[in-house]
Design a protein around this motif. Structure first.
Motif, PDB file in Angstrom:
ATOM      1  N   GLY A  57      -2.745 -21.957  -6.612  1.00 57.15           N
ATOM      2  CA  GLY A  57      -2.039 -20.689  -6.537  1.00 57.15           C
ATOM      3  C   GLY A  57      -1.930 -20.171  -5.122  1.00 57.15           C
ATOM      4  O   GLY A  57      -2.118 -20.902  -4.151  1.00 57.15           O
ATOM      5  N   TYR A  58      -1.637 -18.886  -5.033  1.00 64.28           N
ATOM      6  CA  TYR A  58      -1.471 -18.224  -3.743  1.00 64.28           C
ATOM      7  C   TYR A  58      -2.714 -17.413  -3.429  1.00 64.28           C
ATOM      8  O   TYR A  58      -3.326 -16.830  -4.307  1.00 64.28           O
ATOM      9  N   ARG A  59      -3.054 -17.377  -2.135  1.00 65.34           N
ATOM     10  CA  ARG A  59      -4.154 -16.519  -1.700  1.00 65.34           C
ATOM     11  C   ARG A  59      -3.813 -15.957  -0.331  1.00 65.34           C
ATOM     12  O   ARG A  59      -2.997 -16.523   0.407  1.00 65.34           O
ATOM     13  N   LEU A  60      -4.445 -14.835  -0.010  1.00 69.13           N
ATOM     14  CA  LEU A  60      -4.199 -14.173   1.255  1.00 69.13           C
ATOM     15  C   LEU A  60      -4.971 -14.861   2.367  1.00 69.13           C
ATOM     16  O   LEU A  60      -6.147 -15.175   2.214  1.00 69.13           O
ATOM     17  N   ASN A  61      -4.292 -15.122   3.469  1.00 66.83           N
ATOM     18  CA  ASN A  61      -4.956 -15.624   4.668  1.00 66.83           C
ATOM     19  C   ASN A  61      -5.576 -14.399   5.324  1.00 66.83           C
ATOM     20  O   ASN A  61      -4.913 -13.653   6.039  1.00 66.83           O
ATOM     21  N   THR A  62      -6.857 -14.176   5.056  1.00 66.42           N
ATOM     22  CA  THR A  62      -7.499 -12.925   5.473  1.00 66.42           C
ATOM     23  C   THR A  62      -7.529 -12.742   6.982  1.00 66.42           C
ATOM     24  O   THR A  62      -7.372 -11.628   7.464  1.00 66.42           O
ATOM     25  N   SER A  63      -7.698 -13.815   7.726  1.00 71.62           N
ATOM     26  CA  SER A  63      -7.731 -13.660   9.188  1.00 71.62           C
ATOM     27  C   SER A  63      -6.361 -13.225   9.718  1.00 71.62           C
ATOM     28  O   SER A  63      -6.280 -12.374  10.610  1.00 71.62           O
ATOM     29  N   ALA A  64      -5.298 -13.771   9.181  1.00 70.85           N
ATOM     30  CA  ALA A  64      -3.948 -13.367   9.604  1.00 70.85           C
ATOM     31  C   ALA A  64      -3.656 -11.930   9.169  1.00 70.85           C
ATOM     32  O   ALA A  64      -3.102 -11.142   9.937  1.00 70.85           O
ATOM     33  N   TYR A  65      -4.054 -11.589   7.949  1.00 71.89           N
ATOM     34  CA  TYR A  65      -3.848 -10.231   7.450  1.00 71.89           C
ATOM     35  C   TYR A  65      -4.611  -9.229   8.304  1.00 71.89           C
ATOM     36  O   TYR A  65      -4.078  -8.197   8.703  1.00 71.89           O
ATOM     37  N   GLU A  66      -5.876  -9.535   8.617  1.00 73.47           N
ATOM     38  CA  GLU A  66      -6.691  -8.629   9.423  1.00 73.47           C
ATOM     39  C   GLU A  66      -6.120  -8.477  10.829  1.00 73.47           C
ATOM     40  O   GLU A  66      -6.153  -7.382  11.399  1.00 73.47           O
ATOM     41  N   ALA A  67      -5.591  -9.553  11.399  1.00 72.63           N
ATOM     42  CA  ALA A  67      -4.988  -9.477  12.733  1.00 72.63           C
ATOM     43  C   ALA A  67      -3.791  -8.532  12.718  1.00 72.63           C
ATOM     44  O   ALA A  67      -3.603  -7.734  13.643  1.00 72.63           O
ATOM     45  N   ILE A  68      -2.985  -8.605  11.673  1.00 77.04           N
ATOM     46  CA  ILE A  68      -1.829  -7.716  11.551  1.00 77.04           C
ATOM     47  C   ILE A  68      -2.308  -6.292  11.305  1.00 77.04           C
ATOM     48  O   ILE A  68      -1.809  -5.344  11.899  1.00 77.04           O
ATOM     49  N   TYR A  69      -3.302  -6.142  10.433  1.00 78.17           N
ATOM     50  CA  TYR A  69      -3.825  -4.812  10.117  1.00 78.17           C
ATOM     51  C   TYR A  69      -4.392  -4.153  11.368  1.00 78.17           C
ATOM     52  O   TYR A  69      -4.126  -3.003  11.645  1.00 78.17           O
ATOM     53  N   GLN A  70      -5.161  -4.891  12.154  1.00 75.71           N
ATOM     54  CA  GLN A  70      -5.776  -4.333  13.354  1.00 75.71           C
ATOM     55  C   GLN A  70      -4.738  -3.981  14.408  1.00 75.71           C
ATOM     56  O   GLN A  70      -4.925  -3.040  15.171  1.00 75.71           O
ATOM     57  N   SER A  71      -3.647  -4.733  14.463  1.00 73.05           N
ATOM     58  CA  SER A  71      -2.619  -4.432  15.461  1.00 73.05           C
ATOM     59  C   SER A  71      -1.650  -3.359  14.973  1.00 73.05           C
ATOM     60  O   SER A  71      -0.809  -2.890  15.720  1.00 73.05           O
ATOM     61  N   SER A  72      -1.797  -2.968  13.718  1.00 74.35           N
ATOM     62  CA  SER A  72      -0.920  -1.948  13.146  1.00 74.35           C
ATOM     63  C   SER A  72      -1.253  -0.577  13.723  1.00 74.35           C
ATOM     64  O   SER A  72      -2.390  -0.272  14.030  1.00 74.35           O
ATOM     65  N   LYS A  73      -0.250   0.264  13.833  1.00 73.19           N
ATOM     66  CA  LYS A  73      -0.506   1.610  14.319  1.00 73.19           C
ATOM     67  C   LYS A  73      -0.923   2.545  13.194  1.00 73.19           C
ATOM     68  O   LYS A  73      -1.098   3.719  13.399  1.00 73.19           O
ATOM     69  N   TYR A  74      -1.066   2.022  11.991  1.00 74.96           N
ATOM     70  CA  TYR A  74      -1.444   2.834  10.844  1.00 74.96           C
ATOM     71  C   TYR A  74      -2.935   2.656  10.553  1.00 74.96           C
ATOM     72  O   TYR A  74      -3.398   1.545  10.386  1.00 74.96           O
ATOM     73  N   PRO A  75      -3.702   3.740  10.438  1.00 71.66           N
ATOM     74  CA  PRO A  75      -5.148   3.629  10.252  1.00 71.66           C
ATOM     75  C   PRO A  75      -5.595   3.422   8.803  1.00 71.66           C
ATOM     76  O   PRO A  75      -6.766   3.253   8.557  1.00 71.66           O
ATOM     77  N   GLN A  76      -4.707   3.409   7.851  1.00 68.94           N
ATOM     78  CA  GLN A  76      -5.103   3.292   6.460  1.00 68.94           C
ATOM     79  C   GLN A  76      -5.662   1.905   6.164  1.00 68.94           C
ATOM     80  O   GLN A  76      -5.436   0.955   6.876  1.00 68.94           O
ATOM     81  N   LYS A  77      -6.358   1.805   5.056  1.00 66.27           N
ATOM     82  CA  LYS A  77      -6.928   0.531   4.628  1.00 66.27           C
ATOM     83  C   LYS A  77      -6.247   0.067   3.354  1.00 66.27           C
ATOM     84  O   LYS A  77      -5.557   0.802   2.675  1.00 66.27           O
ATOM     85  N   ASP A  78      -6.503  -1.173   3.003  1.00 69.19           N
ATOM     86  CA  ASP A  78      -6.105  -1.825   1.764  1.00 69.19           C
ATOM     87  C   ASP A  78      -4.693  -1.469   1.318  1.00 69.19           C
ATOM     88  O   ASP A  78      -3.736  -1.846   1.966  1.00 69.19           O
ATOM     89  N   ASN A  79      -4.538  -0.746   0.202  1.00 66.86           N
ATOM     90  CA  ASN A  79      -3.215  -0.510  -0.376  1.00 66.86           C
ATOM     91  C   ASN A  79      -2.287   0.229   0.579  1.00 66.86           C
ATOM     92  O   ASN A  79      -1.109  -0.082   0.669  1.00 66.86           O
ATOM     93  N   GLU A  80      -2.789   1.214   1.299  1.00 66.79           N
ATOM     94  CA  GLU A  80      -1.946   1.940   2.244  1.00 66.79           C
ATOM     95  C   GLU A  80      -1.536   1.035   3.401  1.00 66.79           C
ATOM     96  O   GLU A  80      -0.417   1.098   3.874  1.00 66.79           O
ATOM     97  N   ALA A  81      -2.431   0.175   3.847  1.00 68.14           N
ATOM     98  CA  ALA A  81      -2.096  -0.746   4.924  1.00 68.14           C
ATOM     99  C   ALA A  81      -1.016  -1.726   4.481  1.00 68.14           C
ATOM    100  O   ALA A  81      -0.139  -2.087   5.245  1.00 68.14           O
ATOM    101  N   LEU A  82      -1.080  -2.145   3.210  1.00 67.95           N
ATOM    102  CA  LEU A  82      -0.075  -3.063   2.694  1.00 67.95           C
ATOM    103  C   LEU A  82       1.309  -2.421   2.708  1.00 67.95           C
ATOM    104  O   LEU A  82       2.302  -3.092   2.986  1.00 67.95           O
ATOM    105  N   LYS A  83       1.379  -1.139   2.422  1.00 64.74           N
ATOM    106  CA  LYS A  83       2.663  -0.451   2.434  1.00 64.74           C
ATOM    107  C   LYS A  83       3.259  -0.417   3.842  1.00 64.74           C
ATOM    108  O   LYS A  83       4.462  -0.393   4.013  1.00 64.74           O
TER     109      LYS A  83
END
Length: 89
Positions: A57-83
């Motif tokens: 199946g499909y799974r999230l590449n957590t290191s890539a997701y975290e890199a994008i999340y950390q470089s995001s200008k939005y401080p929210q976590k999890d569901n808000e970060a996904l939006k």
């Protein structure tokens, strides 16, 4: 730079929540075809490889997701970060 579509955000959110899901499971959860799921994942991964696929199946590449999340200008976590997850073209 463009944001993920609503469906793409839901795909990432569901994979993040369940750790791993098949295309069939995602299609049932999102009420669409398996082919639509495949096309959406291709679109998500076009710029950033955040979803990995295998015969299980499909799974999230957590290191890539975290890199994008950390470089995001939005401080929210999890569901808000996904939006607010952005894909650079």
């Amino acid at each position: 730079m463009r944001k993920l579509t609503t469906r793409q955000s839901k795909i990432v959110q569901e994979i993040n929540t369940h750790q791993s899901l098949t295309g069939k499971e995602l299609s049932i959860l999102l009420n669409c075809s398996v082919r639509t799921i495949q096309n959406e994942i291709i679109a998500i991964n076009r710029s950033h490889k955040i979803i990995e696929s295998s015969n299980k199946g499909y799974r999230l590449n957590t290191s890539a997701y975290e890199a994008i999340y950390q470089s995001s200008k939005y401080p929210q976590k999890d569901n808000e970060a996904l939006k607010n997850l952005t894909i650079f073209q």
